[in-house]
Design a protein around this motif. Structure first.
Motif, PDB file in Angstrom:
ATOM      1  N   LEU A 125       0.825  -1.204   0.000  1.00  0.00           N
ATOM      2  CA  LEU A 125       0.000   0.000   0.000  1.00  0.00           C
ATOM      3  C   LEU A 125       0.856   1.249   0.000  1.00  0.00           C
ATOM      4  O   LEU A 125       0.460   2.300  -0.487  1.00  0.00           O
ATOM      5  CB  LEU A 125      -0.905   0.027   1.228  1.00  0.00           C
ATOM      6  CG  LEU A 125      -1.901  -1.114   1.351  1.00  0.00           C
ATOM      7  CD1 LEU A 125      -2.689  -0.967   2.643  1.00  0.00           C
ATOM      8  CD2 LEU A 125      -2.831  -1.137   0.159  1.00  0.00           C
ATOM      9  N   CYS A 148       0.572   3.535  -6.459  1.00  0.00           N
ATOM     10  CA  CYS A 148      -0.512   3.091  -7.325  1.00  0.00           C
ATOM     11  C   CYS A 148       0.036   2.469  -8.590  1.00  0.00           C
ATOM     12  O   CYS A 148       1.022   2.934  -9.136  1.00  0.00           O
ATOM     13  CB  CYS A 148      -1.388   4.276  -7.686  1.00  0.00           C
ATOM     14  SG  CYS A 148      -1.969   5.172  -6.241  1.00  0.00           S
ATOM     15  N   GLU A 190      -5.506   1.647  -7.168  1.00  0.00           N
ATOM     16  CA  GLU A 190      -5.045   2.048  -5.850  1.00  0.00           C
ATOM     17  C   GLU A 190      -5.690   1.167  -4.800  1.00  0.00           C
ATOM     18  O   GLU A 190      -6.890   0.899  -4.855  1.00  0.00           O
ATOM     19  CB  GLU A 190      -5.406   3.514  -5.610  1.00  0.00           C
ATOM     20  CG  GLU A 190      -4.938   4.052  -4.276  1.00  0.00           C
ATOM     21  CD  GLU A 190      -5.286   5.535  -4.114  1.00  0.00           C
ATOM     22  OE1 GLU A 190      -4.819   6.145  -3.149  1.00  0.00           O
ATOM     23  OE2 GLU A 190      -6.040   6.065  -4.963  1.00  0.00           O
ATOM     24  N   SER A 191      -4.883   0.698  -3.843  1.00  0.00           N
ATOM     25  CA  SER A 191      -5.412  -0.041  -2.702  1.00  0.00           C
ATOM     26  C   SER A 191      -5.378   0.865  -1.485  1.00  0.00           C
ATOM     27  O   SER A 191      -4.353   1.483  -1.184  1.00  0.00           O
ATOM     28  CB  SER A 191      -4.575  -1.296  -2.436  1.00  0.00           C
ATOM     29  OG  SER A 191      -4.883  -2.317  -3.350  1.00  0.00           O
ATOM     30  N   ASP A 249      -6.111   1.048   2.600  1.00  0.00           N
ATOM     31  CA  ASP A 249      -6.344   0.330   3.849  1.00  0.00           C
ATOM     32  C   ASP A 249      -7.336   1.136   4.676  1.00  0.00           C
ATOM     33  O   ASP A 249      -7.039   2.234   5.138  1.00  0.00           O
ATOM     34  CB  ASP A 249      -5.021   0.174   4.597  1.00  0.00           C
ATOM     35  CG  ASP A 249      -5.172  -0.610   5.889  1.00  0.00           C
ATOM     36  OD1 ASP A 249      -6.291  -1.056   6.190  1.00  0.00           O
ATOM     37  OD2 ASP A 249      -4.152  -0.776   6.600  1.00  0.00           O
ATOM     38  N   LEU A 270      -9.525  -3.789   2.919  1.00  0.00           N
ATOM     39  CA  LEU A 270      -8.869  -3.037   1.856  1.00  0.00           C
ATOM     40  C   LEU A 270      -9.856  -2.742   0.736  1.00  0.00           C
ATOM     41  O   LEU A 270     -10.669  -3.593   0.361  1.00  0.00           O
ATOM     42  CB  LEU A 270      -7.683  -3.807   1.288  1.00  0.00           C
ATOM     43  CG  LEU A 270      -6.636  -4.340   2.277  1.00  0.00           C
ATOM     44  CD1 LEU A 270      -5.546  -5.092   1.532  1.00  0.00           C
ATOM     45  CD2 LEU A 270      -6.049  -3.206   3.093  1.00  0.00           C
ATOM     46  N   ASP A 329      -9.845  -1.849  -3.162  1.00  0.00           N
ATOM     47  CA  ASP A 329      -9.014  -1.824  -4.370  1.00  0.00           C
ATOM     48  C   ASP A 329      -9.771  -1.084  -5.471  1.00  0.00           C
ATOM     49  O   ASP A 329     -10.794  -1.559  -5.970  1.00  0.00           O
ATOM     50  CB  ASP A 329      -8.694  -3.253  -4.837  1.00  0.00           C
ATOM     51  CG  ASP A 329      -7.812  -3.990  -3.842  1.00  0.00           C
ATOM     52  OD1 ASP A 329      -6.994  -3.330  -3.183  1.00  0.00           O
ATOM     53  OD2 ASP A 329      -7.963  -5.217  -3.717  1.00  0.00           O
ATOM     54  N   LYS A 355      -9.922   0.593  -9.284  1.00  0.00           N
ATOM     55  CA  LYS A 355      -9.355   0.529 -10.633  1.00  0.00           C
ATOM     56  C   LYS A 355     -10.109   1.519 -11.515  1.00  0.00           C
ATOM     57  O   LYS A 355     -11.328   1.584 -11.475  1.00  0.00           O
ATOM     58  CB  LYS A 355      -9.456  -0.881 -11.214  1.00  0.00           C
ATOM     59  CG  LYS A 355      -8.473  -1.868 -10.591  1.00  0.00           C
ATOM     60  CD  LYS A 355      -8.517  -3.221 -11.284  1.00  0.00           C
ATOM     61  CE  LYS A 355      -7.407  -4.130 -10.772  1.00  0.00           C
ATOM     62  NZ  LYS A 355      -7.494  -4.358  -9.319  1.00  0.00           N
TER      63      LYS A 355
END
Length: 371
Positions: free
Chosen positions: A14, A18, A28-29, A31, A90, A92, A94
């Motif tokens: 993380l 990105c 992008e992940s 948390d 998390l 995620d 896109k």
């Protein structure tokens, strides 16, 4: 040991940044925290009383609200997938721009402050059984045009709709924005809401909730400061709806805002924000009730038309300043009041009879000509 190492790799990834997606869009992940934090900040579980109204998992619930944000930011082709890794949740993304997770993290960090206030409210014996902790989820996170300061969200926005912008209040104001040239699909970008009490409650709870504001002071001020910050082209305009909210502005920022009163507040250090006082969007039904006008339908209609002119003028200011934050706030307001209360007063009258009295357009036109 192996499981812990895997989580370490995930969290480390993380921090790397990105991954670029085709077409210049980003992956992008983010948390969101452990499952306990995410559960309370995303109002999970979903309206469960033995049977859950929507039997969603925590991940599905978070995905639901983040999908709303993507749509309202103008990224319908983007996707979000919420997954659990150990105790971490998390998100995620896109197809969303690089850094899309930053305003989401800001919202959740502010939400921690709100939850702390709500917990203290409960410890002091002031929390009520039919209240629900509810942050302004699903708002536009990045491409905001203006900010709406309101009192509290109605309970059904959470328990039934699970959509912060699904209420009679927000629906009516969206229609007023559309009358002022904002395309219907873009009205959510103008309706980024901050409620000074982050509590979904029945409509009758208003007077009780006026006594709990101090529990949320740090949350309120942070949200106002962060949401009104623009993208380098000036701060975003804000509308303060209803007397409890306008009184709160007076208490917090020392600015008096009558209906259609314009002021400037220091929303953050070095950050000046234009704020317009407005009626609560639902006030018109109270104002136009014959019982509140000496039993006279004629007086009720006259009062309602006056309030309609005020509301259309406020929405006009919000639309104009949202489209161009560099506009002069006072000139914009003067132009808007001239339009709806003088030049287009006939249309104001017709819109009152169509939207409040539920007349057909031709009947509304005849009523206004006769009046």
């Amino acid at each position: 040991m192996h499981k812990k190492s895997g989580l370490t790799v995930i969290l480390a990834s993380l921090l790397i940044g990105c991954a670029t997606q085709p077409g210049g869009l980003q992956g992008e992940s983010v948390d969101l925290g452990d499952s306990q934090r995410v559960s309370r900040l995303f109002a999970y579980p979903n309206n469960c009383n033995v049977i859950c109204y929507r039997d969603w998992t925590l991940e599905q619930t978070v995905e639901h609200y983040l999908r709303q944000s993507l749509d309202r930011d103008g990224y319908p082709q983007a996707s979000v997938n919420v997954v659990r890794h150990g105790e971490r949740i998390l998100a995620d993304f896109k197809g969303a721009p690089d850094g899309y997770g930053k305003p989401l993290q800001q919202l959740l960090d502010a939400g921690d402050l709100a939850y702390k206030g709500a917990s203290q409210l409960n410890s002091d014996g002031k929390w009520q059984y039919n209240w629900y902790f509810f942050l302004p989820l699903g708002m536009a996170l990045e491409n905001r045009k203006s900010v709406e300061l309101l009192h509290f969200p109605p309970d059904y926005s959470l328990t039934q709709a699970q959509d912060y912008l699904r209420s009679n209040t927000t629906d009516r104001w969206a229609s007023l924005l559309s009358y002022n040239g904002v395309p219907v699909q873009q009205t959510p970008a103008y309706q980024t809401i901050v409620d000074i009490a982050p509590i979904a409650a029945p409509a009758s709870a208003g007077s009780t909730l006026e006594g709990v504001y101090s529990y949320f002071n740090t949350y309120q001020q942070r949200m106002v400061g962060e949401l009104t910050a623009g993208k380098g082209d000036g701060t975003l305009p804000m509308v303060a709806f209803g007397s409890p909210v306008r009184n709160w502005i007076k208490q917090q920022y020392g600015v008096t805002l009558p209906v259609l009163g314009l002021g400037q507040i220091t929303s953050a250090p070095g950050q000046q924000t234009s704020v317009l006082g407005a009626n609560h969007p639902s006030y018109i039904w109270y104002a136009a009730d014959p019982d509140n006008n000496q039993g006279s339908e004629a007086k009720a209609n006259a009062t309602g038309i006056k309030v309609m002119g005020q509301d259309l003028s406020a929405a006009c200011w919000q639309a104009g300043m949202g489209q161009n934050p560099g506009n002069d706030p006072q000139q914009t307001l003067t132009s808007c009041t001239q339009k709806w209360q003088v030049t287009d007063k006939q249309q104001t009258c017709e819109l009152f009879f169509i939207t409040v009295r539920n007349l057909k357009p031709e009947d509304a036109k005849a009523q206004c000509k006769a009046g």
